[in-house]
Design an enzyme around this catalytic site. Structure first.
Site, PDB file in Angstrom:
ATOM      1  N   TYR A 139       1.107  -1.032  -0.005  1.00  0.00           N
ATOM      2  CA  TYR A 139      -0.492   0.031   0.273  1.00  0.00           C
ATOM      3  C   TYR A 139       0.923   0.601   0.201  1.00  0.00           C
ATOM      4  O   TYR A 139       1.877   1.343   0.673  1.00  0.00           O
ATOM      5  CB  TYR A 139      -0.623   0.213   0.968  1.00  0.00           C
ATOM      6  CG  TYR A 139      -0.556   0.531   2.605  1.00  0.00           C
ATOM      7  CD1 TYR A 139      -0.496   1.458   2.879  1.00  0.00           C
ATOM      8  CD2 TYR A 139      -0.105  -0.574   3.613  1.00  0.00           C
ATOM      9  CE1 TYR A 139       0.112   2.417   4.203  1.00  0.00           C
ATOM     10  CE2 TYR A 139       0.508   0.074   4.610  1.00  0.00           C
ATOM     11  CZ  TYR A 139       0.988   0.962   4.815  1.00  0.00           C
ATOM     12  OH  TYR A 139       1.249   1.032   6.010  1.00  0.00           O
ATOM     13  N   CYS A 140      -0.217   2.228  -0.793  1.00  0.00           N
ATOM     14  CA  CYS A 140       1.153   3.382  -0.658  1.00  0.00           C
ATOM     15  C   CYS A 140      -0.712   5.192  -0.427  1.00  0.00           C
ATOM     16  O   CYS A 140      -1.121   4.652  -0.351  1.00  0.00           O
ATOM     17  CB  CYS A 140       2.163   3.938  -1.494  1.00  0.00           C
ATOM     18  SG  CYS A 140       0.601   3.626  -3.136  1.00  0.00           S
ATOM     19  N   THR A 141      -0.217   6.014  -0.364  1.00  0.00           N
ATOM     20  CA  THR A 141      -0.840   6.768  -0.332  1.00  0.00           C
ATOM     21  C   THR A 141      -1.909   6.572  -1.531  1.00  0.00           C
ATOM     22  O   THR A 141      -3.380   6.819  -0.736  1.00  0.00           O
ATOM     23  CB  THR A 141      -0.302   8.573  -0.490  1.00  0.00           C
ATOM     24  OG1 THR A 141       0.809   8.293   0.463  1.00  0.00           O
ATOM     25  CG2 THR A 141      -1.113   9.633  -0.402  1.00  0.00           C
ATOM     26  N   ILE A 164      -4.299   5.081   0.244  1.00  0.00           N
ATOM     27  CA  ILE A 164      -4.756   4.844   2.031  1.00  0.00           C
ATOM     28  C   ILE A 164      -6.346   6.263   1.976  1.00  0.00           C
ATOM     29  O   ILE A 164      -6.896   5.891   2.538  1.00  0.00           O
ATOM     30  CB  ILE A 164      -3.701   5.527   2.789  1.00  0.00           C
ATOM     31  CG1 ILE A 164      -1.986   4.536   2.962  1.00  0.00           C
ATOM     32  CG2 ILE A 164      -3.949   6.299   3.695  1.00  0.00           C
ATOM     33  CD1 ILE A 164      -1.166   5.176   2.860  1.00  0.00           C
TER      34      ILE A 164
END
Length: 322
Positions: free
Chosen positions: A177-179, A206
């Protein structure tokens, strides 16, 4: 919600752009004419942007992008806000839409399996699953998923080197996951390239997880690349995990060091912010180039007669920019 007059859009699209300079000019002009502000990267591999504008202007902007067959699949994370989240518009051509050392990877050919927020939520706590944060130190120190594995990296381009430390997880389901999802497109593809067999990515990152799944088990705040600096994600079981860089007390107040030669992204509580005059250390506080601190810890670059038409080949005959 009555005062939420503006939208903030976060998006990316991996798609081939043949003439990046021509498209940059076209895109830039559209933003100016519709009072869209933010940062947009154009590359031969696609688009990456975070922009803000009045709700109706952002609707036009999204329609503009999706009306182009190359970018029809673009998905937008839309957050409401009470004003512009940017002071300027910058549309730039760069070699990649996210700086990495993985230029050879095309996510349209191979990437990890996309998980929608609710799917990620159901899968993340299973016994054979590990959650991998592919963001930089200053981002995951502010906020991250409960039990996530984090990597000691200052930039995403360092990610491939750190994958060597994950060899023992090759028999697990790896959820990246990342932003906003863009880094995971290449990170998950690289994991597959390195022999990891069961690799997933949180689709929309996110931000989408917060918007659509309530943000459950995301601890702390999410670092964002606009004037807000940090935003709440978790509406279910929120907690603060970051601590003040100066005194060590619990604080989710993210600032940029007032010393421009440092510009570290760190959590500093309000008291220390004022005591240190916005600096992260005594040496930065005493630095001759230190910027004036106004309590926010965000420093807009000097406009120096900023002209939103700068960089365009053609100039309008008459203009009035709001």
């Amino acid at each position: 919600m009555e005062n939420k007059t503006h939208s903030i859009l976060l998006y990316y699209c991996y798609a081939t752009i043949e003439d990046t300079e021509a498209y940059r000019e076209e895109h830039h002009l559209f933003c100016i004419e519709n009072n869209i502000r933010g940062r947009i990267i154009i590359s031969s591999e696609g688009l990456n942007g975070t922009v803000s504008g009045l709700k109706e202007d952002c609707e036009k902007y999204m329609a503009y992008i999706q009306s182009d067959a190359r970018f029809a699949k673009t998905e937008f994370k839309v957050e409401l806000y009470d004003k512009h989240a940017f002071a300027k518009i910058h549309v730039r051509v760069k070699p990649e839409i996210v700086h990495s050392s993985l230029k050879h990877i095309d996510p349209n050919v191979k990437t990890g399996k996309h998980l929608e927020p609710e799917e990620f939520k159901k899968l993340k706590d299973q016994e054979d699953v590990v959650i991998l944060d592919v963001r930089s130190n200053y981002e995951h120190e502010l906020g991250r998923f409960k039990n996530a594995i984090t990597l000691d990296i200052d930039n995403f381009r360092d990610f491939p080197e750190k994958v060597k430390e994950l060899e023992h997880l090759k028999n697990k389901k790896v959820l990246t996951y990342c932003t906003g999802g863009i880094k995971c497109e290449k990170a998950s593809a690289y994991l597959l390239e390195q022999g990891f067999e069961d690799v997933y990515q949180l689709h929309g990152g996110i931000i989408k997880y917060g918007l659509e799944a309530g943000g459950e088990d995301f601890e702390g705040k999410c670092y964002v690349f606009d004037n807000r600096i940090a935003v709440d994600v978790n509406k279910v079981n929120p907690k603060v995990i970051s601590t003040c860089h100066v005194c060590g007390t619990v604080s989710a107040r993210m600032v940029n060091c007032a010393n421009p030669t440092c510009n570290a992204h760190v959590a500093i509580c309000e008291n220390c912010g004022w005591e240190m005059d916005g600096a992260c250390s005594t040496s930065c506080k005493e630095h001759p180039e230190k910027r004036p601190y106004d309590g926010t810890g965000y420093y807009q670059k000097q406009s120096n007669g900023y002209n939103p038409y700068k960089g365009l080949q053609r100039k309008p005959n008459k203009e009035k920019v709001n």
